[in-house]
Write a protein that holds these residues in place. Structure first.
Motif, PDB file in Angstrom:
ATOM      1  N   TRP A   1       2.526   1.465 -11.334  1.00  0.00           N
ATOM      2  CA  TRP A   1       1.701   1.062 -10.195  1.00  0.00           C
ATOM      3  C   TRP A   1       1.110  -0.318 -10.417  1.00  0.00           C
ATOM      4  O   TRP A   1       0.719  -1.006  -9.499  1.00  0.00           O
ATOM      5  CB  TRP A   1       0.587   2.107 -10.004  1.00  0.00           C
ATOM      6  CG  TRP A   1      -0.286   1.864  -8.838  1.00  0.00           C
ATOM      7  CD1 TRP A   1      -0.030   2.204  -7.534  1.00  0.00           C
ATOM      8  CD2 TRP A   1      -1.572   1.216  -8.843  1.00  0.00           C
ATOM      9  NE1 TRP A   1      -1.076   1.801  -6.738  1.00  0.00           N
ATOM     10  CE2 TRP A   1      -2.035   1.209  -7.514  1.00  0.00           C
ATOM     11  CE3 TRP A   1      -2.377   0.671  -9.840  1.00  0.00           C
ATOM     12  CZ2 TRP A   1      -3.268   0.663  -7.150  1.00  0.00           C
ATOM     13  CZ3 TRP A   1      -3.596   0.116  -9.486  1.00  0.00           C
ATOM     14  CH2 TRP A   1      -4.034   0.122  -8.154  1.00  0.00           C
ATOM     15  N   ASP A   2       1.078  -0.724 -11.700  1.00  0.00           N
ATOM     16  CA  ASP A   2       0.402  -1.970 -12.066  1.00  0.00           C
ATOM     17  C   ASP A   2       1.176  -2.633 -13.205  1.00  0.00           C
ATOM     18  O   ASP A   2       2.094  -2.030 -13.777  1.00  0.00           O
ATOM     19  CB  ASP A   2      -1.030  -1.632 -12.524  1.00  0.00           C
ATOM     20  CG  ASP A   2      -1.973  -2.818 -12.419  1.00  0.00           C
ATOM     21  OD1 ASP A   2      -1.517  -3.932 -12.151  1.00  0.00           O
ATOM     22  OD2 ASP A   2      -3.186  -2.597 -12.612  1.00  0.00           O
TER      23      ASP A   2
ATOM     24  N   LYS B   1      -4.490  -4.482  -7.398  1.00  0.00           N
ATOM     25  CA  LYS B   1      -4.245  -3.581  -8.530  1.00  0.00           C
ATOM     26  C   LYS B   1      -5.398  -3.734  -9.526  1.00  0.00           C
ATOM     27  O   LYS B   1      -6.247  -4.616  -9.355  1.00  0.00           O
ATOM     28  CB  LYS B   1      -2.920  -3.955  -9.207  1.00  0.00           C
ATOM     29  CG  LYS B   1      -1.723  -3.977  -8.249  1.00  0.00           C
ATOM     30  CD  LYS B   1      -1.266  -2.591  -7.887  1.00  0.00           C
ATOM     31  CE  LYS B   1      -0.088  -2.589  -6.936  1.00  0.00           C
ATOM     32  NZ  LYS B   1       0.404  -1.243  -6.648  1.00  0.00           N
ATOM     33  N   THR B   2      -5.382  -2.935 -10.586  1.00  0.00           N
ATOM     34  CA  THR B   2      -6.449  -3.038 -11.581  1.00  0.00           C
ATOM     35  C   THR B   2      -6.331  -4.336 -12.377  1.00  0.00           C
ATOM     36  O   THR B   2      -7.323  -4.994 -12.670  1.00  0.00           O
ATOM     37  CB  THR B   2      -6.367  -1.838 -12.558  1.00  0.00           C
ATOM     38  OG1 THR B   2      -6.352  -0.655 -11.776  1.00  0.00           O
ATOM     39  CG2 THR B   2      -7.554  -1.811 -13.510  1.00  0.00           C
ATOM     40  N   HIS B   3      -5.100  -4.730 -12.716  1.00  0.00           N
ATOM     41  CA  HIS B   3      -4.905  -5.876 -13.600  1.00  0.00           C
ATOM     42  C   HIS B   3      -4.503  -7.155 -12.860  1.00  0.00           C
ATOM     43  O   HIS B   3      -4.067  -8.116 -13.492  1.00  0.00           O
ATOM     44  CB  HIS B   3      -3.845  -5.539 -14.655  1.00  0.00           C
ATOM     45  CG  HIS B   3      -4.217  -4.354 -15.492  1.00  0.00           C
ATOM     46  ND1 HIS B   3      -5.322  -4.354 -16.322  1.00  0.00           N
ATOM     47  CD2 HIS B   3      -3.666  -3.117 -15.599  1.00  0.00           C
ATOM     48  CE1 HIS B   3      -5.418  -3.173 -16.918  1.00  0.00           C
ATOM     49  NE2 HIS B   3      -4.430  -2.414 -16.491  1.00  0.00           N
TER      50      HIS B   3
END
Ligand SMILES: C[S@@+](CC[C@H](N)C(=O)[O-])C[C@H]1O[C@@H](n2cnc3c(N)ncnc32)[C@H](O)[C@@H]1O
Length: 408
Positions: A171-172, A396-398
């Motif tokens: 996902w990331d 996204k998180t990153h």
């Protein structure tokens, strides 16, 4: 294994390789030689028929979790060939495979040759033990290093790698993958973008990554620290059967608004946009994922009205408040083929269907006939002022994933 079986496997392997070359999945001599050399049947579970092991389009299940969800498999040969080619793997390179099985790592060992290096990492010790044993049994034990670890983090003593091939749905893009990649390296990753996955080959451009190719694919989901579960809303019909709506992001705040929605009347809106039979429209799904708020994937249980209409709808939908719409087709009024539209349930179903149809028409006008979209990844800290104004942006998180269609 009898001599006759070994001969039959060799014959099937040769046929498979020929098919992959003919279909354009294999484009280089090194990858072709690797497919001719590695005995795929030695890496699939005992008892798998040779015809299944050597079917270009078939993955072979190796492990399910306690709920019956697939968590490990030997990927389909066509996809393995595509991804190795996407990564541009060549002689003498150092390659990291994320997600093990043994076979793909053996192919990579053949491609990089004795002067190259292959590391294969998997989060599941049962998978690494199996892969390691199969690699040793087939003579690749000394050519591949198998590591048990969560690939969200750097592989101990691993990098840098000229290519990183991720063989699990992500996902990331965690920082570790960029840290372990050489400045000119390629990262190939099945990236989930609002529910739609593409195997994306990235190269570095200044402080971010830019796609060089993207292929339609399906993969088991990443486990461990990088796991990102979808939210699932279950809509019961009048007979107690279900339709599941799966949201990767942007799930509705108040799902209870959808209670009883399948018992309401159904409406439909048609777009005037048509498609010939057997032509892919996978880019439409990606377009929806980028530009259709409330986008979700739809799964209908056997026995529901939707399941009974298979062939006239596709598993992509949207939720708008108390209503839900899904992508549908009907025979085109003129010529062979089908017309896209949307069917909907709920008090505001027509508005939901109209929103979907608006995006079908936008895709037809702006994207369908043009070049493939460019996918980019902008890690946290990169210069976001460089992102094109018309790009779809997924947080996204990153970092950010952006998707932009060149003006057609
Ligand atoms: C499709 S299988 C790999 C197939 C293999 N490359 C082949 O071609 O035979 C995906 C694997 O990814 C592994 N996996 C899932 N999450 C992971 C993570 N965070 N780090 C490393 N491996 C992971 C699973 O255990 C599973 O074995």
């Amino acid at each position: 294994m009898t001599e006759a079986t070994v001969d039959h496997a060799a014959e099937l392997r040769s046929r498979l390789t020929g098919e992959l070359v003919a279909a354009g999945h294999i484009t280089s001599a090194l990858v072709e030689a690797a497919f001719r050399a590695v005995p795929r049947h030695e890496f699939v579970p005992a008892g798998t028929p040779l015809e299944v092991a050597y079917n270009a389009d078939e993955s072979v299940v190796t492990k399910k979790d306690e709920h019956g969800v697939l968590i490990s498999s030997v990927s389909a040969p066509f996809l393995q060939a595509l991804m190795i080619e996407q990564a541009g793997v060549g002689r003498g390179m150092s390659v990291l495979e994320i997600g093990s099985g043994g076979y793909n790592a053996a192919l990579l060992a053949e491609v990089v040759g004795p002067e190259g290096r292959v590391v294969s990492v998997d989060i599941d010790p049962e998978v690494t033990n199996r892969a390691d044993a199969a690699l040793k049994a087939t003579g690749y034990g000394s050519r591949v290093t198998v590591v048990s670890a969560d690939a969200e983090y750097p592989v101990p003593d691993g990098g840098p790698f000229d290519a990183i091939i991720v063989t699990v749905g992500a996902w990331d893009i965690p920082p570790a993958w960029l840290e372990q990649l050489t400045p000119t390296g390629r990262l190939v990753v099945p990236l989930r973008m609002n529910g739609i996955t593409r195997s994306v080959a990235f190269r570095r451009e200044a402080d971010h990554l830019v796609s060089t190719s993207a292929e339609v694919c399906g993969f088991v989901a990443m486990q461990g620290a990088g796991e990102h579960a979808e939210r699932i809303f279950r809509l019961p019909d009048a007979h107690g059967r279900h339709i599941d709506l799966r949201f990767d992001s942007g799930a509705p705040e108040n799902a209870s608004l959808l209670d009883g929605v399948l018992a309401t009347g159904r409406t439909e809106v048609w777009s005037g946009v048509t498609i010939k039979h057997r032509v892919s429209f996978a880019d439409l799904h990606l377009w929806f994922a980028c530009f259709l708020p409330g986008f979700c994937r739809v799964a209908a249980e056997e026995g529901t009205e939707l399941a009974g209409e298979s062939g006239t709808w596709f598993p992509y939908g949207i939720v708008r408040g108390d209503s839900f719409a899904y992508l549908a087709v009907r025979p085109a009024l003129e010529g062979a083929g089908a017309e896209f539209g949307a069917r909907a349930y709920g008090a505001h179903g027509e508005a939901a269907a109209a929103a979907m149809v608006e995006q079908i028409q936008a895709w037809d006008r702006q994207a369908r006939r043009g070049p493939e979209p460019t996918i980019a990844f902008w890690p946290v800290g990169s210069d976001h002022t460089q992102i094109p104004d018309d790009a779809a942006v997924l947080t996204k998180t990153h970092g950010l994933v952006t998707i932009s269609w060149p003006a057609s």
